[in-house]
Design a protein around this motif. Structure first.
Motif, PDB file in Angstrom:
ATOM      1  N   ASP A  14      31.940  32.164  75.803  1.00 26.49           N
ATOM      2  CA  ASP A  14      33.288  31.640  75.853  1.00 26.49           C
ATOM      3  C   ASP A  14      33.664  31.098  74.477  1.00 26.49           C
ATOM      4  OD1 ASP A  14      35.642  30.839  76.920  1.00 26.49           O
ATOM      5  OD2 ASP A  14      34.865  29.017  77.842  1.00 26.49           O
ATOM      6  N   LEU A  15      34.907  31.346  74.057  1.00 25.07           N
ATOM      7  CA  LEU A  15      35.360  30.913  72.739  1.00 25.07           C
ATOM      8  C   LEU A  15      36.457  29.873  72.873  1.00 25.07           C
ATOM      9  CD1 LEU A  15      35.640  31.227  69.612  1.00 25.07           C
ATOM     10  CD2 LEU A  15      37.279  33.060  70.080  1.00 25.07           C
ATOM     11  N   TYR A  87      33.247  28.057  61.681  1.00 28.77           N
ATOM     12  CA  TYR A  87      32.668  28.528  62.936  1.00 28.77           C
ATOM     13  C   TYR A  87      31.399  27.752  63.246  1.00 28.77           C
ATOM     14  CZ  TYR A  87      29.796  31.253  66.064  1.00 28.77           C
ATOM     15  OH  TYR A  87      28.987  31.625  67.095  1.00 28.77           O
ATOM     16  N   PHE A  88      31.209  27.399  64.513  1.00 32.07           N
ATOM     17  CA  PHE A  88      29.900  26.908  64.957  1.00 32.07           C
ATOM     18  C   PHE A  88      29.746  27.222  66.438  1.00 32.07           C
ATOM     19  CE2 PHE A  88      32.540  23.294  66.089  1.00 32.07           C
ATOM     20  CZ  PHE A  88      31.926  22.704  67.182  1.00 32.07           C
ATOM     21  N   ALA A  89      28.540  27.109  66.926  1.00 29.11           N
ATOM     22  CA  ALA A  89      28.275  27.453  68.326  1.00 29.11           C
ATOM     23  C   ALA A  89      27.214  26.534  68.900  1.00 29.11           C
ATOM     24  CB  ALA A  89      27.830  28.908  68.447  1.00 29.11           C
ATOM     25  N   LYS A  94      31.132  28.983  71.941  1.00 29.52           N
ATOM     26  CA  LYS A  94      31.315  29.124  70.504  1.00 29.52           C
ATOM     27  C   LYS A  94      32.701  28.584  70.126  1.00 29.52           C
ATOM     28  CE  LYS A  94      32.615  34.008  71.007  1.00 29.52           C
ATOM     29  NZ  LYS A  94      32.336  35.394  70.620  1.00 29.52           N
ATOM     30  N   PHE A  95      32.827  28.157  68.886  1.00 29.69           N
ATOM     31  CA  PHE A  95      34.023  27.442  68.456  1.00 29.69           C
ATOM     32  C   PHE A  95      34.524  27.972  67.125  1.00 29.69           C
ATOM     33  CE2 PHE A  95      31.295  24.588  70.859  1.00 29.69           C
ATOM     34  CZ  PHE A  95      32.147  24.016  71.774  1.00 29.69           C
ATOM     35  N   ILE A  96      35.845  27.993  66.985  1.00 31.22           N
ATOM     36  CA  ILE A  96      36.478  28.227  65.682  1.00 31.22           C
ATOM     37  C   ILE A  96      37.362  27.028  65.399  1.00 31.22           C
ATOM     38  CG2 ILE A  96      38.069  29.652  64.347  1.00 31.22           C
ATOM     39  CD1 ILE A  96      37.161  32.050  65.993  1.00 31.22           C
ATOM     40  N   ILE A  97      37.095  26.360  64.271  1.00 33.93           N
ATOM     41  CA  ILE A  97      37.879  25.187  63.872  1.00 33.93           C
ATOM     42  C   ILE A  97      38.905  25.609  62.835  1.00 33.93           C
ATOM     43  CG2 ILE A  97      37.790  22.820  63.022  1.00 33.93           C
ATOM     44  CD1 ILE A  97      34.754  22.895  63.357  1.00 33.93           C
TER      45      ILE A  97
END
Length: 429
Positions: A14-15, A87-89, A94-97
């Motif tokens: 999931d993003l 980006y980090f997870a 997972k994440f996009i800042i």
């Protein structure tokens, strides 16, 4: 592998896209650095470099804000990427800042970063409380229909972890957010510098009963934010293989904006109004039984219909407006020339291009006070106003509050080909 490369095992996770906002020195860089550090999303040489610079500067701690300073310096040198993405997870998500600048003159950058965000983090300094910038960022997030807001009351260690200070700021912001139709608001007391309530709950806030920031980011429910009711599939490309062995293949490629598509569904093509049925849905990995946002797919229909880029596939009983007269909120991004009534521009809406003339400026909005100036005659850089425009060809559009993809557009200066505005459709027809 670069620092922003996405590991293979994370691609199916999931993003969550989130934007950070806050005034200068509220601690955004430190917070982003802390999240990257505590989730072990840094390379050893990155961390060693930050530690070395921190030591050379005489800092008593590893200055995690330095992790984003390089990108900020690049922006100050005039590089066009005004919003820095990181980006980090974690094992859960997972994440996009989108790291957006805090200065007033960078409203356009804030709009760019938040326009695709599922969630916005607004930072305030516990010592200063809510400032003009805090309200401005909250309003912009509301205007852009960001579904989830998180207010991070930072630097709590500098007010001795005062529950009264935290609750005063939380109550004031909650009251302001109530005027903005903010659907989901969470308030977290943190110290980005020390890591309190970032990854795990802090012992310094025994009075706080909510989750840590990362726990909230991992568990906030975003699946229901997507519009799965209104089928909207803007056609980006028509696929006709040039192979002599494949003579009857015709596919329509694009990204699902909203709704769910399945083989056998009856669909309508706009603007022609012809109907057909879906015979197959294909991806780069093979056929699928359904497609939903934000999947990129190729749709094949049972009938041969004249479809081209800019057309839209929808349900016969649930279609967007086909309109040339549009009312929209526009954030103006051009620093050289203001938006004026009578001016002509190019419009990019989903995969459709058009030309448009500005027919009227209803009002200019003061982002800080929410006051409407109905005497305004133009919009200058970073100003927002409600505009009437007429396009040369019909747009296949929804209201922005209903669909952020088919309700949004960009304005382009035809002389320079630069993006000069971002619009959110309020009314059609």
């Amino acid at each position: 592998m670069t620092a922003t490369a996405i590991p293979t095992e994370a691609r199916s996770m999931d993003l969550l896209r989130f934007a950070t906002a806050g005034s200068v020195d509220d601690g955004k860089s430190t917070l982003i650095g802390r999240l990257l550090y505590d989730t072990k999303s840094l390379f050893t040489d990155q961390l060693e470099a930050v530690e070395a610079v921190s030591q050379a500067r005489g800092d008593e701690y590893t200055n995690l804000a330095l992790l984003t300073d390089g990108l900020r310096a690049e922006r100050e040198q005039g590089i066009t990427i005004d919003v820095a993405y990181r980006y980090f997870a974690t094992p859960r998500r997972k994440f996009i800042i989108a790291d957006t600048p805090g200065h007033t003159q960078y409203t356009r950058n804030m709009v760019t970063g938040a326009s695709t965000a599922d969630l916005a983090l607004i930072l305030v300094d516990a010592r200063k409380g809510l400032v003009e910038q805090s309200r401005r960022h909250a309003f912009l997030c509301s205007l852009l229909r960001v579904p989830h807001l998180v207010l991070c009351v930072n630097k709590m260690d500098l007010v001795d972890w005062s529950q009264d200070v935290f609750e005063r700021i939380a109550d004031e912001f909650t009251a302001f957010a109530a005027k903005l139709e903010a659907p989901d608001l969470t308030v977290v007391p943190i110290s980005a510098l020390r890591g309190d309530n970032i990854v795990s709950r802090s012992e310094n806030t025994p009075w706080y009963e909510g989750p840590s920031l990362l726990h909230h980011l991992e568990h906030v429910h975003i699946a229901s934010d997507r519009n799965l009711v209104d089928v909207r599939f803007p056609v980006q490309y028509v696929i006709r293989p040039q192979s002599t062995t494949v003579t009857d293949y015709r596919g329509y490629a694009g990204q699902v904006a909203s709704g769910v598509l399945k083989p056998g569904d009856e669909v309508m093509v706009l603007p022609s109004g012809f109907t057909s049925r879906i015979v197959a849905i294909e991806t780069a990995d093979g056929p699928v039984e359904e497609a939903f946002p934000p999947m990129s797919v190729t749709v094949r229909l049972t009938d041969e219909i004249d479809i081209s880029r800019g057309d839209l596939i929808c349900r016969p009983t649930n279609a967007p407006a086909v309109a040339q007269d549009i009312e929209a909120m526009i954030c103006w991004m051009d620093e050289t020339r203001p938006l004026r009534v009578g001016a002509k521009y190019a419009i990019k809406h989903t995969t459709r291009s058009a030309r448009a003339v500005i027919r009227g400026l209803r009002y200019r909005l003061d982002v800080n006070s929410l006051h409407r100036d109905e005497s305004a005659t133009e919009l200058n850089l970073n100003e927002i106003g409600r505009v009437r425009l007429r396009t040369t060809v019909p747009l296949l559009a929804d209201e922005y509050r209903r669909n952020r993809t088919t309700g949004g557009f960009i304005v382009i200066d035809e002389m320079t080909n630069r993006t000069v505005g971002a619009g959110m459709i309020v009314e059609t027809g």
